[in-house]
Write an enzyme that holds these catalytic residues in place. Sequence first.
Site, mmCIF file in Angstrom:
data_model
loop_
_atom_site.group_PDB
_atom_site.id
_atom_site.type_symbol
_atom_site.label_atom_id
_atom_site.label_comp_id
_atom_site.label_asym_id
_atom_site.label_seq_id
_atom_site.Cartn_x
_atom_site.Cartn_y
_atom_site.Cartn_z
ATOM 1 N N GLU A 124 -2.059 0.597 11.219
ATOM 2 C CA GLU A 124 -1.936 0.909 12.539
ATOM 3 C C GLU A 124 -3.031 0.464 13.488
ATOM 4 O O GLU A 124 -3.780 1.359 14.076
ATOM 5 C CB GLU A 124 -1.969 2.592 12.583
ATOM 6 C CG GLU A 124 -0.619 3.057 11.915
ATOM 7 C CD GLU A 124 -0.434 4.710 11.841
ATOM 8 O OE1 GLU A 124 -1.610 5.301 12.200
ATOM 9 O OE2 GLU A 124 0.544 4.920 11.202
ATOM 10 N N GLU A 232 8.023 3.169 5.717
ATOM 11 C CA GLU A 232 7.990 4.556 5.890
ATOM 12 C C GLU A 232 9.381 5.330 6.523
ATOM 13 O O GLU A 232 8.972 6.173 7.354
ATOM 14 C CB GLU A 232 6.689 5.050 6.533
ATOM 15 C CG GLU A 232 5.620 4.292 6.111
ATOM 16 C CD GLU A 232 4.221 4.670 6.488
ATOM 17 O OE1 GLU A 232 4.219 5.841 7.378
ATOM 18 O OE2 GLU A 232 3.182 4.211 6.461
HETATM 19 C C1 XIL Z 1 0.918 10.884 6.434
HETATM 20 C C2 XIL Z 1 0.859 12.013 5.234
HETATM 21 O O1 XIL Z 1 2.547 11.950 4.919
HETATM 22 C C3 XIL Z 1 0.411 13.214 5.418
HETATM 23 O O2 XIL Z 1 0.541 13.885 4.104
HETATM 24 C C4 XIL Z 1 -0.952 13.109 5.819
HETATM 25 O O3 XIL Z 1 -1.725 14.214 6.228
HETATM 26 C C5 XIL Z 1 -1.121 12.072 7.022
HETATM 27 O O4 XIL Z 1 -0.673 10.935 6.492
HETATM 28 N N1 XIL Z 1 1.750 6.799 8.941
HETATM 29 C C6 XIL Z 1 1.399 6.393 7.678
HETATM 30 C C7 XIL Z 1 1.220 7.408 6.540
HETATM 31 O O5 XIL Z 1 1.025 5.292 7.581
HETATM 32 O O6 XIL Z 1 0.118 7.045 5.640
HETATM 33 C C8 XIL Z 1 1.279 8.804 7.278
HETATM 34 O O7 XIL Z 1 1.287 9.769 5.790
HETATM 35 C C9 XIL Z 1 2.491 9.007 8.074
HETATM 36 C C10 XIL Z 1 2.400 7.981 9.351
#
Ligand code: XIL
Length: 320
Positions: A124, A232
């Site tokens: 990101e 994701e």
């Molecule tokens: C999220 C997790 O699911 C949560 O448990 C944590 O509190 C924050 O991170 N983008 C990403 C992931 O790349 O690593 C994130 O995961 C969700 C958004």
Amino acid sequence: MKTLKEAYKDYFDIGATVNVGSYKSFGNLIAEQFDSITCENEMKYGFVCNTKDEYDFSRADELYNFALDNGLKIRGHNFVWHQCTPVDHLDTFSPEKLWERIKEHIKLVSDRYQKVSCWDVINEAADDKNGLFLRDTVWHRKFGDDYYMKIYALARELVPENIQLVYNDYNEYIPEKREKMLRIVNDLKAEGLIDAVGFQSHITIPKYFSLDEYKRTFEEFSKTGLRIHITELDIALPPINTKKTFSDVTAEEREAWAKLYGNVFAVFREYAELIDSVTFWGVSDDTSWLNNAFDGHGRDALLFDRDHQPNEAYFRVTEF
Ligand code: XIL
């Protein structure tokens, strides 16, 4: 009933995010349905390293061993992110000290997990705001506008050659954001510092998502010559900009949601030659981050329900 990995064995790997809780309560389901896992948090900087720069790998080791013991691949997620990182602590470092710190971090983590299939090196980096290219992060502040080039060069030096280096980001189907992601990966590709791009594919507000723009994203990135990972995937029901919870959802809304899942997978099949893996952000709705993230209003998002049974979207995805 076909499992997800059976249904897609001629297309790409199917993966899911796992955490130290979920693999204990339904490890069999994970091993049966998926080819690959990603640690939801356990490999992130702030989960392995504290503000005294001390390491505890016990949770990441647990999931790594679960993957290896069950013949699953495991994606490395991630080295550099602005969240799940002790930013205030790292902000006190000089650029030189932070450089030594991240170098040591990447070396330590990469040496320990040499069987991962890839690393999301930076997660990101692109800003969401129009007109702003890079997000303001501790890494950007300390290492400058070309910080991503520096960090990927470091990763290329430290990570074994057979492990793919990935740039991972979200809202890849929104044109402005896609342009920024393309700029980052094209810069990296020109120097041979990247192997794949990760489309997070969180569809949290379906009205901002369109299948046409999503396809355009695949078309645009196909020109880079990089492999594509869907990293994701989840589709929020109800969308995150409503106050409803999953129990308020109507039958029509559920049907539209399941149909969208089916349509999204039709896009993946269309571009299967470019795609290495499609990973869901979670396995079942009871453990999805969308229950708590944003407003805590409990929502569904995945292919297995709160009793770990396949739901209607599962059948849209596996029967084609
Ligand atoms: C999220 C997790 O699911 C949560 O448990 C944590 O509190 C924050 O991170 N983008 C990403 C992931 O790349 O690593 C994130 O995961 C969700 C958004």
